[in-house]
Write an enzyme that holds these catalytic residues in place. Structure first.
Site, short mmCIF file in Angstrom:
data_model
loop_
_atom_site.label_atom_id
_atom_site.label_comp_id
_atom_site.label_asym_id
_atom_site.label_seq_id
_atom_site.Cartn_x
_atom_site.Cartn_y
_atom_site.Cartn_z
N ASN A 10 26.96 -33.45 32.10
CA ASN A 10 28.12 -33.78 32.36
C ASN A 10 28.26 -34.24 33.16
O ASN A 10 29.01 -34.33 34.16
CB ASN A 10 28.77 -32.65 32.41
CG ASN A 10 30.45 -32.70 32.35
OD1 ASN A 10 30.97 -34.23 31.96
ND2 ASN A 10 31.56 -32.01 32.25
N TRP A 11 28.29 -36.13 32.97
CA TRP A 11 28.73 -37.13 33.64
C TRP A 11 30.30 -37.39 34.38
O TRP A 11 30.70 -37.41 35.24
CB TRP A 11 28.16 -38.48 33.39
CG TRP A 11 26.39 -38.76 33.05
CD1 TRP A 11 25.85 -38.15 33.53
CD2 TRP A 11 26.19 -39.71 32.88
NE1 TRP A 11 25.16 -38.24 33.28
CE2 TRP A 11 24.74 -39.51 33.42
CE3 TRP A 11 26.90 -41.50 32.62
CZ2 TRP A 11 23.61 -40.52 32.70
CZ3 TRP A 11 25.59 -42.11 32.13
CH2 TRP A 11 24.61 -41.87 32.40
N LYS A 12 31.01 -36.14 33.57
CA LYS A 12 32.20 -36.42 33.94
C LYS A 12 33.11 -37.80 34.03
O LYS A 12 31.82 -38.37 33.70
CB LYS A 12 32.99 -35.76 35.14
CG LYS A 12 32.11 -34.55 34.84
CD LYS A 12 33.23 -33.59 36.67
CE LYS A 12 32.27 -32.25 36.32
NZ LYS A 12 33.26 -31.07 36.36
N HIS A 95 36.37 -28.29 28.06
CA HIS A 95 35.95 -28.18 29.15
C HIS A 95 36.62 -28.18 29.64
O HIS A 95 38.65 -28.12 29.49
CB HIS A 95 35.43 -29.42 29.49
CG HIS A 95 34.30 -29.40 31.28
ND1 HIS A 95 35.76 -29.36 32.31
CD2 HIS A 95 33.10 -29.38 31.73
CE1 HIS A 95 34.82 -29.45 33.25
NE2 HIS A 95 33.52 -29.47 32.59
N GLU A 97 38.51 -28.68 32.33
CA GLU A 97 39.28 -30.18 33.17
C GLU A 97 40.17 -30.45 32.50
O GLU A 97 41.47 -30.55 32.34
CB GLU A 97 38.34 -31.02 33.82
CG GLU A 97 37.52 -30.75 35.29
CD GLU A 97 36.63 -30.84 35.01
OE1 GLU A 97 36.11 -32.07 34.14
OE2 GLU A 97 35.92 -30.59 36.06
N GLU A 166 31.56 -21.30 32.21
CA GLU A 166 31.94 -22.11 33.09
C GLU A 166 33.24 -21.22 33.41
O GLU A 166 33.81 -21.65 33.56
CB GLU A 166 32.17 -23.35 32.41
CG GLU A 166 30.77 -24.42 31.97
CD GLU A 166 31.04 -25.65 32.12
OE1 GLU A 166 29.69 -25.99 32.49
OE2 GLU A 166 31.92 -26.20 32.52
N GLY A 172 31.96 -27.31 39.81
CA GLY A 172 32.82 -28.21 41.03
C GLY A 172 32.71 -28.10 42.94
O GLY A 172 33.23 -28.86 43.79
N SER A 210 28.96 -25.41 39.52
CA SER A 210 28.00 -25.49 40.33
C SER A 210 26.26 -25.20 40.77
O SER A 210 25.56 -24.93 41.81
CB SER A 210 28.47 -25.50 42.01
OG SER A 210 30.24 -25.12 41.83
N GLY A 231 27.06 -30.56 36.20
CA GLY A 231 28.09 -31.60 36.17
C GLY A 231 27.56 -32.47 38.07
O GLY A 231 26.43 -33.25 37.43
N GLY A 232 28.40 -32.41 38.67
CA GLY A 232 27.57 -32.96 39.84
C GLY A 232 26.04 -33.86 39.81
O GLY A 232 25.61 -34.56 40.17
C1 PEP Z 1 30.53 -29.14 34.31
O1 PEP Z 1 31.53 -29.88 34.72
O2 PEP Z 1 30.99 -28.95 33.60
C2 PEP Z 1 30.18 -28.34 35.90
C3 PEP Z 1 28.76 -27.78 35.59
O3 PEP Z 1 30.32 -29.44 37.21
P1 PEP Z 1 29.38 -28.69 38.08
O4 PEP Z 1 28.63 -28.56 38.04
O5 PEP Z 1 29.64 -29.71 39.27
O6 PEP Z 1 30.05 -27.74 39.22
#
Ligand code: PEP
Length: 248
Positions: A10-12, A95, A97, A166, A172, A210, A231-232
């Site tokens: 997930n590039w966000k 999500h 967010e 999640e 994040g 994470s 994500g990251g």
């Molecule tokens: C996400 O945004 O779905 C996510 C899991 O982010 P991160 O891996 O950065 O925690």
């Protein structure tokens, strides 16, 4: 038969034409022997770019959201049919967010999953509790409520979705759920889905929060963790490729 794991990035709201080009080329080159399905969920303006870069490879394309409406006067929205035209196979819905910053509720998330499915796109339905909810002992209640709305709206099609557990406190933050904490929630989601469909074995339940090159293997070793939503770490090709390598 055990199903292939699914690793989705997930590039966000990250990326630019040059960085996307380098990242996708490195992924395509590095994932030739991948034992899992791999997808990247990219910002809508980059769908065409990534569709071209992934051509001829096994890398799947995903979006980060979808409109619950088919078409019309919905300024700023992107429809499932539009996503489909760009070769999108997955769309993240719900999500945290979007729930947090855009006021998305369970019913809207369920509707988004429905329009995605109707267009032949697999929704990656995100569920997860906040830190306050976990500390209040409400994790099970919250994730079951979020999941129930999607089951209710999607009926027998529920076996065609992907679920991502999640925990909001792990997204994040660098704070990951332990494999045992994640497994516990995955098992209860699996049981809830099993009560709704005889085809529960088809459903991937991903962990997100994470996940990184260091902790992926222990999370992915859990019996009810069928992959990851990342994500990251999905923005760095070597890290994402290591996670892909851990998914077998
Ligand atoms: C996400 O945004 O779905 C996510 C899991 O982010 P991160 O891996 O950065 O925690």
């Amino acid at each position: 038969m055990t199903k292939k794991k699914l690793i989705a990035g997930n590039w966000k709201m990250n990326g630019n034409l040059a960085a996307n080009d380098a990242l996708v080329r490195a992924l395509v080159a590095g994932m030739k022997d991948a034992a899992c399905t791999v997808a990247v969920c990219v910002p809508a303006p980059y769908l065409a770019q990534v569709q071209a870069l992934r051509a001829g490879s096994a890398l799947e394309l995903g979006a980060q959201d979808v409109s619950p409406h088919e078409q019309g006067a919905y300024t700023g929205e992107v429809s499932a049919a539009m996503l489909k035209e760009f070769g999108v196979r997955y769309a993240i819905v719900g999500h945290s967010e979007r729930r947090q910053y855009h006021g998305e509720n369970d019913a809207l998330v369920a509707d988004k999953a429905k329009v995605a499915l109707a267009a032949g796109i697999t929704p990656i339905v995100c569920v997860g509790e906040t830190l306050a909810e976990r500390e209040a002992g409400k994790t099970e209640e919250v994730v079951k409520r979020q999941m129930a709305a999607v089951i209710h709206t999607n009926g027998h099609c529920i076996s065609e979705i992907v679920v991502a557990y999640e925990p909001v406190w792990a997204i994040g933050t660098g704070r990951t759920a332990t494999p045992e904490q994640a497994q516990q929630v995955h098992a209860l989601l699996r049981a809830q889905l099993k009560a709704a469909t005889e085809h529960v074995d088809r459903i991937h339940i991903l962990y997100g929060g994470s996940m990184n090159a260091g902790n992926a293997a222990s999370l992915l070793a859990q019996p009810d963790i069928d992959g990851g939503l990342i994500g990251g770490a999905s923005l760095k090709a070597p890290d994402f490729l290591q996670i892909i390598g851990a998914a077998r």
